[in-house]
Write a protein that holds these residues in place. Structure first.
Motif, short mmCIF file in Angstrom:
data_model
loop_
_atom_site.label_atom_id
_atom_site.label_comp_id
_atom_site.label_asym_id
_atom_site.label_seq_id
_atom_site.Cartn_x
_atom_site.Cartn_y
_atom_site.Cartn_z
N ASP A 182 -69.06 -51.30 -51.96
CA ASP A 182 -70.79 -52.33 -52.71
C ASP A 182 -71.44 -52.13 -52.83
N GLN A 183 -71.20 -51.19 -54.01
CA GLN A 183 -71.53 -51.16 -55.87
C GLN A 183 -70.62 -51.01 -56.73
N ASP A 184 -69.72 -51.21 -56.38
CA ASP A 184 -68.55 -52.16 -56.84
C ASP A 184 -68.55 -50.65 -58.40
N THR A 185 -68.21 -49.32 -57.40
CA THR A 185 -68.10 -48.01 -58.22
C THR A 185 -67.21 -47.70 -57.67
N CYS A 186 -66.20 -47.19 -59.01
CA CYS A 186 -64.97 -46.57 -59.21
C CYS A 186 -64.82 -45.19 -59.75
N LEU A 187 -65.63 -44.41 -59.95
CA LEU A 187 -65.27 -43.01 -61.52
C LEU A 187 -64.47 -42.07 -60.89
N ASP A 188 -64.23 -41.43 -61.59
CA ASP A 188 -63.96 -40.36 -61.57
C ASP A 188 -64.05 -39.36 -62.84
N ALA A 189 -63.08 -37.96 -62.69
CA ALA A 189 -63.04 -36.93 -63.87
C ALA A 189 -61.73 -36.58 -63.21
N ARG A 190 -61.03 -36.50 -64.73
CA ARG A 190 -59.70 -36.28 -64.24
C ARG A 190 -59.24 -35.53 -64.99
N THR A 191 -57.88 -34.58 -65.19
CA THR A 191 -56.73 -33.65 -65.96
C THR A 191 -55.89 -34.94 -66.53
N ALA A 192 -54.54 -34.52 -67.98
CA ALA A 192 -53.80 -35.13 -67.94
C ALA A 192 -52.56 -35.01 -67.05
#
Length: 726
Positions: A182-192
């Motif tokens: 509902d905040q249109d939030t899809c964020l991440d931290a990732r490796t290769a």
């Protein structure tokens, strides 16, 4: 036990036990079943010329007789060192020319049983040590989360990005993803190692969130054969750990997902626990931008959306806008149906606003008691205006059902266009407030939208400057606390020193803006709740600093506006600040005007009653100015009546005003209440008030407003000085 632990296992004490039977030169050894030496009781293990040969002779239960094919005999038995581990040989190489016999074999069997028992204990201790190390790492991580300097982030997304990267690095993960639809939030931290793109990650997260909505527990998937319910093979190459993100521990608003490729280690119970810890931290961050009553975004969250709109306005031709929605006659409705039902109405509005127009998909927040905000992106200004009109009409048609009766919900909307030239969110809110006031002046039930260049905005530029100054002061520097003493009319005795806290606004050039200028503006633009909270918290903080230095008891009175009286949560805020800054409730007096108390009877009564029960003193300010509260005075939870200064000022020249003050004073005393006379400016008025037995006096005769810190120091040093000076 692992091989390193076995190599460190001390066999010497067990060899010494056997030495008394078999003589010097015996060697006790750990070997794999393939003959690899792991540990020995001697510093330099004896070379064995050839593989030991089983002579096929059992000398004791489980003990076999072996030989190196030369001059050395050996005894061997299998010992276990863990439920899942392969057994080991425990071998006893006898001294040269020492034969094996049944007696020696029985002693060896018993020593072997002791070794096996101690190996088991060592394995348990090793497991406990590993668990303690894991828990230590967990506690370290939790400590770091609790002490991260995030505070009240202006932009929650930035803080979430920081948290995701910190979590990924600390827990050695390949993906940490936050999904809040509902905040249109899809964020991440990732490796290769993670090859999912944003759309694929969002698809997996949405499917897992749907599943967790039916079973809201932490889910660990370490195998690819248990994800059929995902209805997708996108996640088949990953191990997953997911937990719901819950606001206030109840409502699920999103998902936290950890991921590793299948070749990486399994997720453990420790990972599960850490996933839940991080989800709790995410919930705390989200609550910074959430309204506690409705779960919608709060003002801070809406400000972040406006900042995003300003930042992207130059990218395309779309028209972005803020629409501020105010429920018409909400206070009347509140008094009619009660606070609980009114809160249900607010939750109902927050739930239906995002769904009223599927194509527009507005982002919704709650700004105050009866105000909501919608951030929209549409093709044209005309489309924004038409959308606002549709909202007004649809809300009126939908209504709200209470005890089988349909209540009409009328709303007025003020809109502000957002473009690349927009200064900041404060400017957007200011224009929306002007538009909302215009909509109200037209009778309500309509939407008015303005841009920064509209004539209606230019006409109010001076007032807008004050609004902008006040909004900036609320976020940074510019507001200052002053105070004015309230002195006993008679002998002070053991009376606690008493003062009223006032607020001043300093302009950019250092001059003070008169309260007569900025307070009406704050009321007109509904900034009083935010201003009240700033004043109250900073007053309590100043008292906390005074008491923290061992200062003597004193009391400070703070004013609460009618706008704040209509908002839930203020009592919780005040009691929380008192506890946080270590200030006794008896040190705070809350002043409300009689008109505010009567106009907000339901919310106001409960708030005042809670504060009074906690130990705060409650004062009814400007009493007599409205005359409507005489009938309520008996039932209102108040301790002090402050007689309106307009009557006090004319006492010496008007028999009516003197009589009126006398009546109010007698009425208050009859109800067991204390009285304060305001605007006492000369000795004649002072003498008259003392004759009437008014309890306290306030005015320029005794004290002029000055910085709060100075007043606290002065009153604490000699509380009787002002009364004597007057």
């Amino acid at each position: 036990m692992n091989r390193d632990s076995l190599r460190d296992f001390d066999l010497l004490p067990y060899a010494d036990l056997l030495g008394s039977v078999c003589g010097a030169g015996a060697e006790l050894r750990f070997e794999t079943l393939e003959g690899e030496l792991l540990a020995s009781s001697v510093a330099v293990a004896t070379p064995v010329d050839a593989t030991l040969v089983d002579l096929g002779e059992a000398l004791a239960d489980g003990v076999s007789h072996w030989s190196d094919g030369a001059d050395r005999a050996a005894l061997r038995t299998c010992v276990s060192h863990g439920a899942a581990a392969e057994p080991l040989w425990l071998s006893l190489l006898l001294p040269p020319a020492r034969p094996a016999d049944d007696h020696l074999a029985e002693v060896f069997r018993r020593v072997a049983a002791l070794v096996e028992s101690d190996l088991g204990k060592s394995e348990v201790l090793e497991g406990m040590s590993q668990e303690l190390a894991t828990r230590y790492e967990e506690l370290n991580f939790v400590y770091e989360l609790d002490h991260r300097q995030i505070g009240n982030p202006a932009r929650v997304r930035d803080a979430l990005h920081e948290l995701a990267e910190t979590t990924r690095a600390h827990l050695d993960l390949d993906l940490v993803l936050f999904y809040v639809p509902d905040q249109d939030t899809c964020l991440d931290a990732r490796t290769a190692l993670i090859e999912l793109d944003e759309d694929e990650a969002r698809l997996v997260a949405r499917a897992m969130l749907d599943y967790l909505n039916t079973d809201p527990t932490t889910l660990v998937l370490n195998r690819d054969d248990v994800i059929d319910w995902l209805q997708s093979d996108i996640a088949a190459d990953y191990k997953l750990c997911a937990t719901p993100i819950r606001i206030e521990g109840q409502r699920t608003v999103g998902l936290l997902l950890f991921a590793r490729p299948l070749a990486r280690p399994h997720f453990t119970n420790s990972d599960r626990r850490m996933c839940e810890v991080v989800a709790t931290e995410v919930a705390k961050l989200l609550q910074h931008s959430r309204d506690h009553l409705t779960g919608a975004l709060n003002r801070r969250g809406i400000e972040a959306l406006i900042d995003d709109c300003i930042g992207t306005a130059a990218e395309d031709a779309a028209v972005r806008a803020l629409l501020v929605l105010d429920i018409d006659n909400f206070q009347v409705l509140n008094n009619q149906v009660g606070m609980s039902t009114a809160d249900d109405l607010l939750r109902h509005v927050a739930q239906i606003l995002p769904r009223l127009d599927a194509e527009t998909s507005p982002r919704v927040g709650r700004l105050g008691a009866d105000e909501f905000a919608l951030v929209v992106e549409l093709p044209t200004r005309a489309a924004v205006e038409a959308f606002g009109a549709r909202i007004c009409q649809t809300m009126r048609q939908l209504g709200f059902f209470h005890q089988g009766q349909a209540l009409e919900i009328g709303v007025s909307i003020g809109g502000s266009l957002i473009d690349a030239e927009t200064a900041d969110s404060e400017a957007v809110f200011t224009i929306a407030d002007i538009a909302l006031r215009e909509a109200k002046s037209l009778g309500g039930g309509v939407a008015v939208v303005h841009g920064a260049g509209d004539a209606a905005i230019n006409e109010q530029r001076e007032q807008l400057d004050v609004v902008g100054l006040l909004r900036r002061a609320l976020k940074g520097a510019g507001l200052e606390l002053f105070a004015q003493a309230i002195v006993p009319a008679g002998d002070a005795g053991d009376e606690v020193p008493y003062m009223e806290v006032l607020v001043r606004l300093r302009a950019g050039d250092g001059t003070l803006v008169s309260p007569g200028v900025f307070i009406p503006v704050a009321e007109a633009y509904r900034l009083m709740p935010e201003l009240d909270r700033w004043i109250i918290e900073h007053t309590i903080a100043a008292l906390g600093a005074h008491f923290g230095r061992g200062g003597r008891a004193l009391r400070a009175a703070v004013n609460v506006s009618g706008q704040s009286m209509g908002m839930a949560g203020l009592a919780d805020n005040i009691l929380g600040w008192l506890a946080h800054y270590g200030v006794p409730a008896t040190a705070l007096c809350v002043e409300v005007t009689e008109t505010a108390a009567v106009a907000n009877l339901t919310h106001g009564f409960e708030m005042l009653a809670r504060l009074r029960e906690a130990g705060c003193r409650i004062a009814l300010d400007d009493f007599g100015s409205g005359m409507s509260s005489f009938g309520y005075l008996r039932s209102l939870p108040v301790d002090v009546v402050k007689i309106d200064g307009s009557f006090v000022k004319r006492m010496t020249s008007s028999t009516f005003d003197r009589t009126f003050v006398d009546v109010i004073n007698r009425l208050a005393h009859a109800l067991g209440l204390k009285t304060v006379a305001e605007f006492v400016e000369d000795q004649a008025t002072r003498a008259m008030l003392r004759d009437l037995r008014v309890d306290y006096l306030q005015g320029y005769l005794f004290d002029k407003p000055g910085p709060l810190a100075v007043k606290i120091a002065g009153l604490a040093a000699d509380p009787t000085e002002l009364a004597r000076a007057g």
